[in-house]
Design an enzyme around this catalytic site. Structure first.
Site, PDB file in Angstrom:
ATOM      1  N   CYS A  80       0.699  -1.256  -0.251  1.00 50.60           N
ATOM      2  CA  CYS A  80       0.042  -0.016  -0.092  1.00 50.60           C
ATOM      3  C   CYS A  80       0.919   1.232   0.066  1.00 50.60           C
ATOM      4  CB  CYS A  80      -0.881  -0.092   1.332  1.00 50.60           C
ATOM      5  SG  CYS A  80      -2.597   1.041   0.913  1.00 50.60           S
ATOM      6  N   HIS A 172      -3.179  -5.638   0.435  1.00 53.39           N
ATOM      7  CA  HIS A 172      -2.784  -5.941   1.899  1.00 53.39           C
ATOM      8  C   HIS A 172      -2.398  -7.599   1.781  1.00 53.39           C
ATOM      9  CE1 HIS A 172      -2.657  -2.046   3.787  1.00 53.39           C
ATOM     10  NE2 HIS A 172      -3.552  -1.673   3.036  1.00 53.39           N
ATOM     11  N   GLU A 174      -0.967  -9.154   3.845  1.00 50.39           N
ATOM     12  CA  GLU A 174      -0.931  -9.498   5.149  1.00 50.39           C
ATOM     13  C   GLU A 174      -2.351  -9.730   5.919  1.00 50.39           C
ATOM     14  OE1 GLU A 174      -0.648  -6.319   4.040  1.00 50.39           O
ATOM     15  OE2 GLU A 174      -0.787  -4.917   5.573  1.00 50.39           O
ATOM     16  N   SER A 226     -12.188 -10.762  32.835  1.00 54.70           N
ATOM     17  CA  SER A 226     -13.789 -10.552  32.069  1.00 54.70           C
ATOM     18  C   SER A 226     -14.347 -11.940  31.832  1.00 54.70           C
ATOM     19  CB  SER A 226     -13.841  -9.881  31.009  1.00 54.70           C
ATOM     20  OG  SER A 226     -13.038 -10.743  29.781  1.00 54.70           O
ATOM     21  N   GLY A 227     -13.382 -12.884  31.615  1.00 51.09           N
ATOM     22  CA  GLY A 227     -13.806 -14.215  31.332  1.00 51.09           C
ATOM     23  C   GLY A 227     -13.832 -14.497  29.695  1.00 51.09           C
ATOM     24  N   GLY A 228     -13.359 -13.632  29.169  1.00 47.95           N
ATOM     25  CA  GLY A 228     -13.447 -13.718  27.724  1.00 47.95           C
ATOM     26  C   GLY A 228     -11.775 -14.344  27.404  1.00 47.95           C
ATOM     27  N   VAL A 229     -11.683 -14.837  26.316  1.00 47.58           N
ATOM     28  CA  VAL A 229     -10.682 -15.744  25.894  1.00 47.58           C
ATOM     29  C   VAL A 229      -9.399 -14.878  26.133  1.00 47.58           C
ATOM     30  CG1 VAL A 229      -9.406 -16.765  23.859  1.00 47.58           C
ATOM     31  CG2 VAL A 229     -11.920 -16.688  23.898  1.00 47.58           C
ATOM     32  N   ASP A 230      -9.406 -13.632  25.942  1.00 53.46           N
ATOM     33  CA  ASP A 230      -7.781 -13.074  26.261  1.00 53.46           C
ATOM     34  C   ASP A 230      -7.379 -12.738  27.654  1.00 53.46           C
ATOM     35  OD1 ASP A 230      -8.038 -12.494  23.305  1.00 53.46           O
ATOM     36  OD2 ASP A 230      -8.920 -10.375  23.641  1.00 53.46           O
ATOM     37  N   SER A 231      -8.415 -12.514  28.515  1.00 55.43           N
ATOM     38  CA  SER A 231      -7.973 -12.344  29.797  1.00 55.43           C
ATOM     39  C   SER A 231      -7.726 -13.680  30.641  1.00 55.43           C
ATOM     40  CB  SER A 231      -8.975 -11.385  30.899  1.00 55.43           C
ATOM     41  OG  SER A 231     -10.260 -11.929  30.433  1.00 55.43           O
TER      42      SER A 231
END
Ligand code: XMP
Length: 606
Positions: A80, A172, A174, A226-231
């Site tokens: 780009c 892009h 990527e 939070s209970g989300g995947v990341d945390s």
């Protein structure tokens, strides 16, 4: 251990870091460098990739970088903005014009090793305002995108010079929507730059655990879970690095969680063996009173982010653990969209990137083991850490929760530019047999790496899915001020729309919670939960014609890294069920499906 390494020069494009990530997927280490780093910083690399940028090459914006890189005998590839800078440096011209966003077909003009193993036509992903009009004498055109309905031919979509070892892609490579982008990047890194692969996720995990242990020293970490995947993945990784007794978890119910979410989260952490240091606070009232009267999306995000910190600090004080470091499951898109790299535009301020947290980061008091990763890598890392699959396949849920899915409005119609747009919208609608109605509110989006806070348009009519997608692409590309389209799932054809005065109240959140529950339940019953990457349900303060209630929008998408997304058509049977159940909710009068890709829409509406 020595790794062959690629430098990725970060000009602030939304996908700069994704390039590094894709290079690492080839087993080759990639490091991010700033455009003004001294020339010596670039010489040890086996190759250089120049990212996209919110700046315009045609206007010579951001032109003060270390141009001596072009004197190095190292292969360089540009995407780009990077592609345009390479073309310009070697005698080509770049013009402001030829904008494209979304998918395009790249037609190759011949064979070249950078496209080894690929077809003569490849799907690629575009997001640009400028384009390369002519190329210098040493360069060849490797590919172009032909004329399609409503959009002209674009020459020089891929260019290169083997003598100079310089290559450029307008698209892009990527992002995942460039279907074989990985192969193109692999051909550059492994063949043209001759790198030997030596990097993988286990190596990352090992290095990251060491890094966390060194950063935390003898202290402990207090993590917002939070209970989300990341945390969850961050909590388990930090737990392994420090031992579970040095990780305290805090789960806050901010009043903007899903139905029954907090109870489920507490159960999950107990199952993961992290329950003994889990603290729970119901802070719904604190959040809702802080949000009282707020309408503007960035203001809402700031209030939510700051309230998280206030509640967190109060809790740390109550538990007498104030000296702990703050742990967060921040992943890379949170940082880049907040304008968290030097040049990136602020698309939105993620809750874990508000000013108070930025200050703590400066002081070295924040532990973020996932800050360089995308969701797909976080899930892979979670598997290496032995986290059960059902926890890893949960749909991503944003930190501010339903707070970014309950839009607010002061009730004043926002119709800037509608007079001019109407004619264009009508013409496009007629071409595709759809009725198009502009909506007098705005939602957040992203166009060519810049934040776009623009209007949605409601499409009504029965057109095949690919025609709907073409209509969206034309509207968001050709009609100024429109970044999103939704497809009416109701039975009437609205002819007028008005904003409804609405703020963040418990009543509206309860309504949205119920609608979201109906949608999630529907996806699970139809076996679609895992196939769909994420499916926000959004409460939009707009009513049509003589009705009173608000609009609910469902946004099922496919994605891999959240930096791009494709809308999904739901099966008719499911749509019928959702229509019946959602339109029966008190306070809702219409239902639509978001049919916008990202870009130009974002996944959340705000
Ligand atoms: P957008 O709306 O920017 O979202 O396309 C990309 C992904 O990020 C999630 N998201 C957030 N996650 N804190 C988070 O932890 C936030 O403030 C936040 N805002 C958006 C969004 O749900 C999507 O998966």
């Amino acid at each position: 251990m020595h790794h062959d390494t690629i430098a990725v020069i970060d000009f602030g494009g939304q996908y700069a870091h994704l390039i590094a990530n894709k290079v690492r997927r080839q087993g080759v280490l990639a490091e991010i460098r700033q455009p003004e780093d001294p020339i010596d910083a670039f010489s040890p690399y086996k190759g250089i990739i120049i990212s996209g940028s919110p700046s315009m090459s045609s206007q010579d914006e951001d032109a003060g970088y270390t141009k001596e890189i072009f004197d190095l005998d190292i292969p360089i590839l540009g995407f780009c903005f990077g592609h345009q800078e390479i073309a310009k440096h070697y005698g080509g011209t770049v013009i402001a014009g030829g904008r494209q966003w979304g998918r395009a077909d790249l037609h190759l003009t011949g064979e070249h090793r950078i496209f080894a193993g690929l077809d003569s036509v490849e799907q690629v992903f575009m997001s640009h305002y400028d384009s390369v009009e002519t190329i210098g004498p040493d360069f060849e055109e490797y590919g172009y995108t032909p004329e399609i309905e409503g959009s002209p031919e674009h020459r020089n979509a891929a260019i290169g010079s083997d003598a100079l070892k310089r290559y450029g892609f307008q698209y892009h490579a990527e992002v995942d929507d460039t279907v074989n982008g990985d192969k193109m990047i692999g051909n550059f890194v492994l063949d043209i730059c001759d790198c030997t692969p030596s990097w993988d996720m286990m190596a990352f995990l090992k290095e990251e655990k060491k890094r966390v242990a060194a950063q935390v020293g003898a202290e402990s970490v207090f993590l917002l879970a939070s209970g989300g995947v990341d945390s969850t993945v961050a909590a388990v990784l930090i737990g392994e690095a420090l031992g579970p007794e040095r990780v305290h978890l805090l789960h806050i119910d901010n009043g903007m969680m899903r139905k029954n979410e907090s109870q489920n989260v507490i159960k999950m952490f107990e199952q993961l063996g992290l329950g003994s240091h889990l603290h729970f606070v119901d802070a719904s009232d604190t959040f809702l009173s802080a949000l009282e009267g707020a309408v503007e999306p960035e203001k809402k995000r700031e209030i939510i982010g700051n309230t998280f910190i206030d509640v967190f600090n109060a809790e740390a004080k109550r538990l007498n653990i104030e000296s702990h470091l703050l742990g967060q499951g921040t992943i890379y898109p949170d940082t880049i969209e907040t304008g968290g790299t030097k040049r990136a535009d602020t698309i939105k301020t993620h809750h874990n990137r508000v000013a108070v947290i930025e200050e703590l980061i400066q002081q070295g008091k924040v532990v973020e083991p996932l800050a360089d990763l995308y969701k797909v890598e976080v899930r892979e890392l979670g598997e290496h850490l032995g986290i059960p699959r059902e926890m890893l396949v949960r749909h991503p849920f944003p930190g501010p929760g339903l707070g970014v899915r309950a839009l607010c409005s002061d009730g004043v119609p926002d119709e800037e530019g509608f007079a001019d747009a109407l004619v264009q919208l009508d013409l496009i609608g007629q071409d595709f047999g759809l009725h198009v109605l502009p909506l007098p509110i705005r939602s957040v989006g992203v166009k060519a790496d810049l934040r776009a806070y623009e209007h949605p348009a409601l499409l009504t009519g029965d057109a095949p899915w690919d025609k709907i997608i073409d209509t969206v692409s034309l509207i968001t590309t050709e009609v100024p001020g429109f970044n999103r389209c939704i497809w009416n799932l109701g039975e009437s054809r609205p002819t007028s729309a008005k904003p409804v005065k609405a703020t963040m109240t418990k009543q509206r959140l309860d309504l949205l919670r119920e609608a979201d529950h109906i949608v999630m339940d529907g996806l699970a019953r139809h076996g679609l939960y895992e196939e769909i990457w994420q499916c926000p349900t959004v409460l939009v303060p707009v009513s049509f014609d003589e009705e009173d209630g608000e609009l609910i929008v469902i946004r099922p998408i496919r994605s891999e890294r959240a930096m791009t997304a494709t809308p999904i058509k739901l099966p008719d049977g499911l749509v019928r069920e959702l229509r019946g159940a959602i339109l029966a909710l008190n306070g809702v009068s219409s239902l639509a499906l978001d049919v916008t890709s990202k870009p130009p829409g974002t996944i959340e509406w705000e």
